[in-house]
Structures are given as C-alpha cells and as structure tokens.
Design a protein around this motif. Structure first.
Motif, PDB file in Angstrom:
ATOM      1  N   VAL B 383       1.766 -69.365 -32.405  1.00 13.34           N
ATOM      2  CA  VAL B 383       0.642 -70.289 -32.180  1.00 13.34           C
ATOM      3  C   VAL B 383      -0.442 -69.589 -31.357  1.00 13.34           C
ATOM      4  CG1 VAL B 383      -0.027 -72.500 -31.167  1.00 13.34           C
ATOM      5  CG2 VAL B 383       2.157 -72.271 -32.335  1.00 13.34           C
ATOM      6  N   ARG B 384      -1.644 -69.620 -31.893  1.00 10.68           N
ATOM      7  CA  ARG B 384      -2.786 -68.987 -31.209  1.00 10.68           C
ATOM      8  C   ARG B 384      -3.781 -70.077 -30.812  1.00 10.68           C
ATOM      9  NH1 ARG B 384      -0.095 -65.806 -30.368  1.00 10.68           N
ATOM     10  NH2 ARG B 384       0.357 -63.763 -31.187  1.00 10.68           N
ATOM     11  N   PRO B 385      -4.553 -69.848 -29.748  1.00 14.93           N
ATOM     12  CA  PRO B 385      -5.543 -70.878 -29.357  1.00 14.93           C
ATOM     13  C   PRO B 385      -6.521 -71.145 -30.501  1.00 14.93           C
ATOM     14  CG  PRO B 385      -5.376 -69.167 -27.679  1.00 14.93           C
ATOM     15  CD  PRO B 385      -4.585 -68.687 -28.851  1.00 14.93           C
ATOM     16  N   SER B 386      -6.788 -72.421 -30.724  1.00 14.18           N
ATOM     17  CA  SER B 386      -7.683 -72.770 -31.838  1.00 14.18           C
ATOM     18  C   SER B 386      -9.129 -72.899 -31.379  1.00 14.18           C
ATOM     19  CB  SER B 386      -7.228 -74.090 -32.458  1.00 14.18           C
ATOM     20  OG  SER B 386      -7.337 -75.121 -31.494  1.00 14.18           O
ATOM     21  N   ILE B 387      -9.364 -72.708 -30.088  1.00  8.10           N
ATOM     22  CA  ILE B 387     -10.722 -72.986 -29.593  1.00  8.10           C
ATOM     23  C   ILE B 387     -11.614 -71.739 -29.618  1.00  8.10           C
ATOM     24  CG2 ILE B 387      -9.950 -74.927 -28.179  1.00  8.10           C
ATOM     25  CD1 ILE B 387     -10.315 -73.114 -25.734  1.00  8.10           C
ATOM     26  N   GLY B 388     -11.111 -70.638 -30.201  1.00  3.37           N
ATOM     27  CA  GLY B 388     -11.902 -69.397 -30.252  1.00  3.37           C
ATOM     28  C   GLY B 388     -13.287 -69.576 -30.857  1.00  3.37           C
ATOM     29  N   PRO B 389     -13.386 -70.149 -32.076  1.00  7.76           N
ATOM     30  CA  PRO B 389     -14.720 -70.309 -32.672  1.00  7.76           C
ATOM     31  C   PRO B 389     -15.636 -71.182 -31.817  1.00  7.76           C
ATOM     32  CG  PRO B 389     -13.005 -70.672 -34.321  1.00  7.76           C
ATOM     33  CD  PRO B 389     -12.317 -70.571 -32.992  1.00  7.76           C
ATOM     34  N   TRP B 390     -15.043 -72.200 -31.179  1.00  5.25           N
ATOM     35  CA  TRP B 390     -15.855 -73.062 -30.305  1.00  5.25           C
ATOM     36  C   TRP B 390     -16.397 -72.240 -29.130  1.00  5.25           C
ATOM     37  CZ3 TRP B 390     -16.060 -74.664 -25.247  1.00  5.25           C
ATOM     38  CH2 TRP B 390     -16.871 -75.768 -24.977  1.00  5.25           C
ATOM     39  N   LEU B 391     -15.532 -71.415 -28.552  1.00  7.76           N
ATOM     40  CA  LEU B 391     -15.955 -70.602 -27.401  1.00  7.76           C
ATOM     41  C   LEU B 391     -17.072 -69.642 -27.794  1.00  7.76           C
ATOM     42  CD1 LEU B 391     -12.567 -69.750 -25.671  1.00  7.76           C
ATOM     43  CD2 LEU B 391     -14.386 -71.188 -24.775  1.00  7.76           C
ATOM     44  N   ASP B 392     -17.001 -69.151 -29.024  1.00  3.64           N
ATOM     45  CA  ASP B 392     -18.012 -68.211 -29.492  1.00  3.64           C
ATOM     46  C   ASP B 392     -19.397 -68.857 -29.503  1.00  3.64           C
ATOM     47  OD1 ASP B 392     -17.719 -65.553 -30.079  1.00  3.64           O
ATOM     48  OD2 ASP B 392     -18.154 -65.853 -32.207  1.00  3.64           O
ATOM     49  N   VAL B 393     -19.441 -70.083 -30.016  1.00  3.63           N
ATOM     50  CA  VAL B 393     -20.716 -70.804 -30.047  1.00  3.63           C
ATOM     51  C   VAL B 393     -21.103 -71.229 -28.628  1.00  3.63           C
ATOM     52  CG1 VAL B 393     -21.922 -72.819 -30.982  1.00  3.63           C
ATOM     53  CG2 VAL B 393     -20.278 -71.609 -32.394  1.00  3.63           C
TER      54      VAL B 393
END
Lengths: 361, 420
Positions: B383-393
C-alpha cells in the motif's frame, strides 16, 4: 494540449448525457466513464455516447481505447465530424501524427465551417515536423481564426503553430489575443513565458510561468519551466564566476608590481558585477518564483552541486583578489575546484536531460 | 443432542466460516457444541459472538452456561466476584447476575490470543474511535487531528456557543467554513462532527445529489434546500465536493452548473431570506477550483486545512477498521508509526489488504487463522500513499498561488514535510 470545442457534440438534452457532461466538465472522468459504460451497455448504437466515451478515455490518458471508441462512433454516425476529430486527438496522443492529420482532414471535409475541425487539423499537422505540413498547419490555424475570431482557442492554436514555425512575433501576438479574450488561459501564459525565455527575458518568462501556475496549479509543465529559469540563472552565474576566475588567474600569473592593487580592483569589479546581476536578475523575478528557486538546490542534486561549485568559485576568487600575495593562490585553487565541479555537473545534467528527452520521443 | 463431530455441527461450522459476523449463527453453534460436551469450542464461539456483539444476551447466556459447565474442571472453586470500591470499572455487570466476567476473560485468554499488543507483545486494551456510522458524532469522536479541532473551535464553534459575546461583538449567527485537504482524510466526518458539536440539524448535498435529482431544476432544489435549513435552525448545510458543485464559472461550458453556482451564491448571501442560524460547511480536495465568488467574506470566508491523520488518529483509524475482524497480536501503534503520510482511506485499504492476505492463507492451507502482524507487514509493502498527485498540485498552489497567504497552512505543512 487542450481539445478546443471537443464538447460540442450533437447530442440531445438527455438527462443521462447531461449528467455525464457535468462529470466530464468537473474533471471526474473515471465516474463519467463508469456511467458511460453502463449507458453504452443498454444502448450500444448511440454514436453520441461513443463520442463522449472516447473523449472521456482521451482525458483518462487511454488513447488506444479512445481511438477504438471513436472508430465505433464513426461507424455508427458516418456523417458526424466529431468521431474523426476525437480519433485525431487520440492519434496525436499516440504520436501518430500523419494518421491524426488524416482523421482531422476527414472531420474538416464533413464540417468545413466548424473552427474546431480546422484547429485540430492544425494541431495534428504542426507535430508532423515537415515544411509542407507546417504550411498546411499555418493555413488551417488561420482559417480557424477567420471562422471564430472571438474564440480564444483559435488564437491559441495559431500561437502554437507560429511558435513551432519560429514566427515569434506572430506567436506572441496570438497568445496576447488569447489572454485578452480569456484572461485566465494558463496554457497561453505558459507559452508566452516560453517565448520570453527564448529571448533571454528571464523575469518576464518567470512571470508567465508563475501566472500560469496561479491560474491552473495542475499545469505541471509550467513548474518545470520555472526550473528552466533557475538553470538559466545558474548558467549566467557560472559564466560570470568563470570569467572572474580567469582574469584573476591572469593577474596573479602576470606578477606585476601593482599586483595587489590590480587584484583588489578586480575584486571590487567582481563584487559590483555580482551585486548588479543579483539585484537585476533575482530582484525582478516575481516573489513566488524567487522563493521557489531559493529552494531549488534542495530539490535538485545537480543544481545544488552546481550552485555549490559556483559559490566556491566566487568566494575563492574574492579571497584571491583581496588576500596578500603569499596566500592568494589558495583562493585561486579553491575557485578552480569550484569551477571544475560546476563544469562537470553541468555536463552530466545536460547529457542526462538529452537522453531523457530522446527516451520520451 | 448431536455429538461434536456430527454433520449438523460440521455444516454449522462451515456456515460460520462463510459468515463470521453472523452472531445468532455463532450462538446457535455454541449451544450445539455445549450440548455435545465440547465446552472449549462453545466458549470459543460464544466469545467470538460477544466480540462482534458485546450486548448479545443469548451469547452471554451460552457463555455463562459454558463456563459454568467448565467449572468442575477447576481444581478449586473460584472466589466469588468482589466489587472493588476503588475500581468501579472492574465491577461485574448486573445483567449477568452473579456471573464472574473476570474469570471468563481469564479462561477466554487461553483460547484466543490478545487482539492488540505493544512492542514487547504485551496485551493492550482495545479501544474504538472514529465511528463514522454513528449519528450525532462530535469532535471528541474524531481520532487525533487536534490542530484542526482547535482551529474549528476557535474560528467557528466558540463564537457560536457564546451568544452573549456574540451579541456584544455584533457577530451574526451565520457563516460558512470550508474544509479542504487531500482526499480520504476525513473532511466529511469532521463536518458531521461540527454539526454534532453545535447540536444542529445536518443536511448534506454532494455532486451525486445534483446529478441524480437536480438536473434541470437545480435552482429550485437549492432554494428549497436552504428554505428547509432556515425552517430548522440551527442547521448545518454541508456541501460536499464543493469544487464540483461550485466550480469556477469560467471553467463551465454547461449552463446547468453555472446556474447552480449562481443560485448557491444567492442562497449564501440570503439577501431576500434570513440565514440566521444557517451554517454552511463545504468540503473540497481542490479549493483552487472553487469559484472565487464563493470564497468572499460572508460566504466560505473561513478555511481549515484537514491533513492526513497524525499518529494517534492513524492508530484509532486502524483500530476502527479492524473492529469486528479476527485479529491477534496486532500492534496498532507500530502500524501507525509505519504509515506516516497515508490517508484514512489508505489505512482502510491497508486493513483490507492485510485481511485479504490472511484469508488467502486460510484458503490455501484450509485452516482459518487470525489476521496477524505479518499480514500487516506484507500489506505495508504494497500500500502506497494515494495523496501524491494531490501533493503535487498543492505544491504548485502553495508556491505560486498563495495570494494574501490564503494557503499559508498548506505551505507550512509542505515545508514541515520537506516537500517544498
């Protein structure tokens, strides 16, 4: 790249379609896809639904599936232009530009009075990278502008084609027109920034990129362009440091009776140059870009090492300029190490970027 | 009575294995096992039933009988339960009559391993928090997130709770608060908790409502929704996915959504209507996509960032998602420490993955077993954090769109995590 007017399909005000359109507009493409799949399961003969499905798949970065869906739509509604245009968009994403141009030409032949068809043809052709194709792209973009002079997207396509053709003035005026029509057009701001970057107007370029990010934080390419401004500034700093180092090295080697005076004078000149460049270059950058670039050495190892090398060179040069003759060589040595490290790092970064670009192509 | 190996009991065992949460079925099996003389089997099934439904009277009765049956096996009769005056928590339950729960737990301890353990493997008490399903949740029910709760208290709840002060300072009993943050971090739950804290009615609207019921009549429906809220003050109107309901009008070609935004603005201003006692809460992953007009003073003028859960919250969330699952030797504290940066939804996924691993193992071996720490260790690798794309923006927003310090909280968080 945006898909100008892609939503303007000839589908009626069906509530299901209305819901799907809202989901697509809200950027919820996955949810829209699920609804579309369910709608298509019950009505597989609806060409409009297949078009929306193709659009959705394009946005979900599934161009091969989008192409298939567009093909189904074209088979069901051969007199409609939208399926061909969507196929062209999908083919562009698959980097099959000549086929994309053919699909766009089919759309143009079906709807010659629709600006979207000409805009898509121009976008497909400008990627072919061929003189004839570029000329045809130019004509298509001009035609799209003449069909819809108050539509920002037509001017944007004109700007993209002109930029690719090297017509910087035309591209700039097209992007400025886009911003006059749609002041929040982030892609136009970014492209305008790129034009300024090529002209060496770093602060104007940075302004374009930061404005673009302010209006559309999802535009990741604009952040990469701010990084490019950072590298350009670093390169300028490298050349100044390199120049100062070589002049000082010459002065030390000359062994003149006025050695100290000459070195100190050079040191003052160097200090002056750094202060002027710092104030002019960094001071005029927009503050978000300045803050972002200040943290760049921590984000990029290459940039950090190069910044360290240039700093070592500058400090070493200043030491060599103001220190007594017996120890000034130490300063030159440090400056030499710094410039060497910067030089090697810049080459490694350049080669790595070049390889990565080739891989992407 | 059937014996312990009878086909009936065997078939019931299979049924329980297929539906482990079916408490009456377990109780029935426990009764049959007790009748067949398999006391420890009956205790095990009754205990599992009580673990799932501690209030089950039938399960307690079977347990009482099973333990009573087992009693003669004890070398010495147990001392009668003595209520301790200094430890009221240890008193035996009334509804169990003279039943000795402590002794039952001692017996049960040998049958099923402890649910939660610390680093040394010592048993820890199980606790529950973060109960999303319960109606009328309060901020105290939200595990961790102390900073967010404090901010909510200061910026929103305290003025509402102090009418005298409010009157003194001329503060109206109305307003809007926007909760934003990465997806799956409990914004909706927090909104419910705020409503619970205020003792207010709660009306929730999401994009699904707009799509399913409002197409073509969103203005009328939105007006009716606010009218209902005005009739039922104090009332919290919760607009979930505000970036979709109130998206920038410049981004909407669809006139339906434009009119929804326009109507929302009208209702929030309440020019023709009195919005006294109507609080509007919004939640969004992307406040930068919300129409700027919605964020002007008097509308969603207060903004609170809801971040991924902190350590205590992660532990509570893990425990919540393991509630009702067969677990043994799980160190929730260690899982919480190893899951920094995971959202609540990621943690739910982690628990599901661990359960899948145990289940797969059971299918392969043919023997059921508890979900153990090794399953979590394997799940953690997947399981990897799913908030990566959100953090990018979010990084772009914090660095380039932080006009007037609107996203200072976000910038502070990103700096703390060395993301910018």
């Amino acid at each position: 790249m945006t898909t100008p007017g892609a939503e303007s399909a000839g589908v009626g005000p069906d509530p299901t379609i209305a819901r799907i359109r809202i989901l697509i507009e809200a950027g919820r493409h996955d949810e829209a896809r699920v609804k579309l799949e369910s709608a298509l399961a019950s009505d597989p003969g609806d060409g409009g639904l297949w078009c929306l499905y193709a659009l959705c798949l394009c946005r979900l970065d599934r161009p091969a599936d989008a192409l298939e869906a567009a093909g189904r739509a074209a088979a069901l509604e051969p007199e409609e232009e939208w399926p061909h245009r969507l196929a062209s968009i999908a083919l562009c994403s698959l980097h099959e530009y000549p086929r994309a141009a053919d699909a766009a030409r089919a759309a143009v032949s079906l709807e010659p009075g629709l600006w979207q068809t000409h805009a898509q043809l121009a976008l497909a052709l400008h990627e072919v990278k061929d003189v004839d194709a570029m000329n045809e792209a130019w004509q298509s973009a001009s035609h799209a502008v003449s069909l819809a002079p108050d539509e920002a997207e037509t001017h944007f396509v004109m700007g993209v084609v002109a930029q690719e053709r090297g017509a910087v003035q035309v591209a700039e005026s097209a992007y400025r027109r886009v911003l006059a029509l749609d002041p929040a057009h982030a892609a136009a701001m970014n492209n305008l920034g790129l034009l300024q970057l090529k002209r060496g107007r770093l602060h104007e370029a940075a302004e374009g990129f930061t404005s673009s990010l302010r209006n559309d934080p999802n535009l990741g390419v604009a952040r990469a362009n701010v990084d490019a401004v950072g590298w350009r500034l670093m390169t300028i700093g490298y050349y100044i440091a390199f120049g100062g180092f070589w002049v000082l090295r010459f002065l030390v080697a000359a062994d003149s009776p006025y050695d100290y005076l000459l070195r100190a004078g050079m040191g003052v000149v160097l200090l002056g140059v750094w202060v002027t460049v710092g104030l002019r270059m960094l001071g005029r950058l927009p503050s978000p870009a300045r803050r972002y670039l200040a943290r760049m050495p921590r984000r990029s190892v290459g940039f950090g090492v190069m910044a360290g090398g240039v700093t070592l060179c500058v400090l070493g040069s200043l030491f060599a300029a103001f220190a007594p003759g017996s120890v000034c060589v130490l300063g030159l040595l440090a400056a030499g190490v710094g410039i060497f490290v910067s030089f090697v790092t810049s080459w490694i970064v350049t080669v790595r970027n070049w390889r990565s670009r080739n891989r992407t192509r | 009575m059937p014996d312990a190996e009878s086909p009936l009991i065997a078939s019931l065992r299979s049924a329980v294995a297929a539906a482990p949460d079916d408490v009456p079925l377990r109780v029935h099996l426990a009764e049959l096992l007790l009748g067949a003389g398999d006391t420890s089997g009956a205790v095990e099934q009754a205990a599992a039933a009580l673990q799932r439904d501690p209030a089950s009277r039938q399960a307690r009765e079977v347990m009482t009988r099973a333990v009573g049956t087992a009693q003669p096996a004890e070398p010495e009769p147990p001392a009668p339960a003595q209520p301790s005056p200094t430890e009221p928590g240890d008193q035996p339950a009334d509804d169990g009559g003279a039943f000795d729960w402590q002794r039952m737990e001692d017996e049960f301890r040998g049958v099923v391993p402890p649910m939660y353990v610390d680093e040394e493997g010592n048993e820890l008490p199980a606790s529950s928090a973060y109960d999303v399903e319960e109606a009328g949740v309060r901020l105290a029910d939200v595990g961790g997130l102390q900073e967010v709760k404090d901010r909510l208290e200061v910026s929103f709840l305290a003025p509402m709770r102090n009418p005298e002060l409010r009157k003194l300072y001329g503060k109206q009993l109305r307003g809007g608060l926007l909760l934003y943050g990465p997806p799956g971090c409990g914004k909706t739950f927090l909104a419910r908790a705020v409503a619970g804290e205020m003792g207010a009615q709660f009306i929730s609207v999401s994009l699904t409502d707009v799509l399913e019921m409002w197409i073509g009549s969103s203005e009328k429906n939105l007006h009716e929704l606010f009218e209902t809220a005005r009739r039922n003050t104090p009332c919290v109107v919760f607009l979930d996915e505000l970036d979709a309901i109130g998206q920038k009008r410049s981004h909407t070609r669809n006139s339906g959504m434009r009119t929804t935004v326009n109507q929302l603005l009208t209702e929030l201003d309440g020019v023709a209507n009195n919005n006294e006692g109507v609080f509007v809460l919004g939640a969004t992953n992307a406040p930068w996509d919300v129409d700027a007009a919605l964020r002007r003073p008097g509308r969603f003028d207060r903004v609170v960032l809801v971040l991924p859960p902190d350590g205590p919250a992660r532990e509570a969330i893990v425990k919540y998602h393991l509630r009702g699952r067969p677990i043994a030797g799980v160190d929730a504290g260690r899982i919480a420490r190893a899951t920094d940066g995971l959202s609540g939804a990621d943690l739910a996924h982690l628990c599901d993955t661990a359960a899948e691993k145990a289940m797969l193992d059971a299918v392969r071996s043919g023997e059921t077993r508890m979900i153990e720490m090794r399953d979590f260790e394997a799940a953690l690798r997947e399981v990897r954090p799913s908030i990566g794309p959100w953090l990018d923006v979010a990084k772009n927003v914090a660095m380039f769109a932080n006009e007037g310090g609107a996203y200072n909280d976000l910038l502070h968080y990103l700096k703390k995590r060395k993301i910018v």
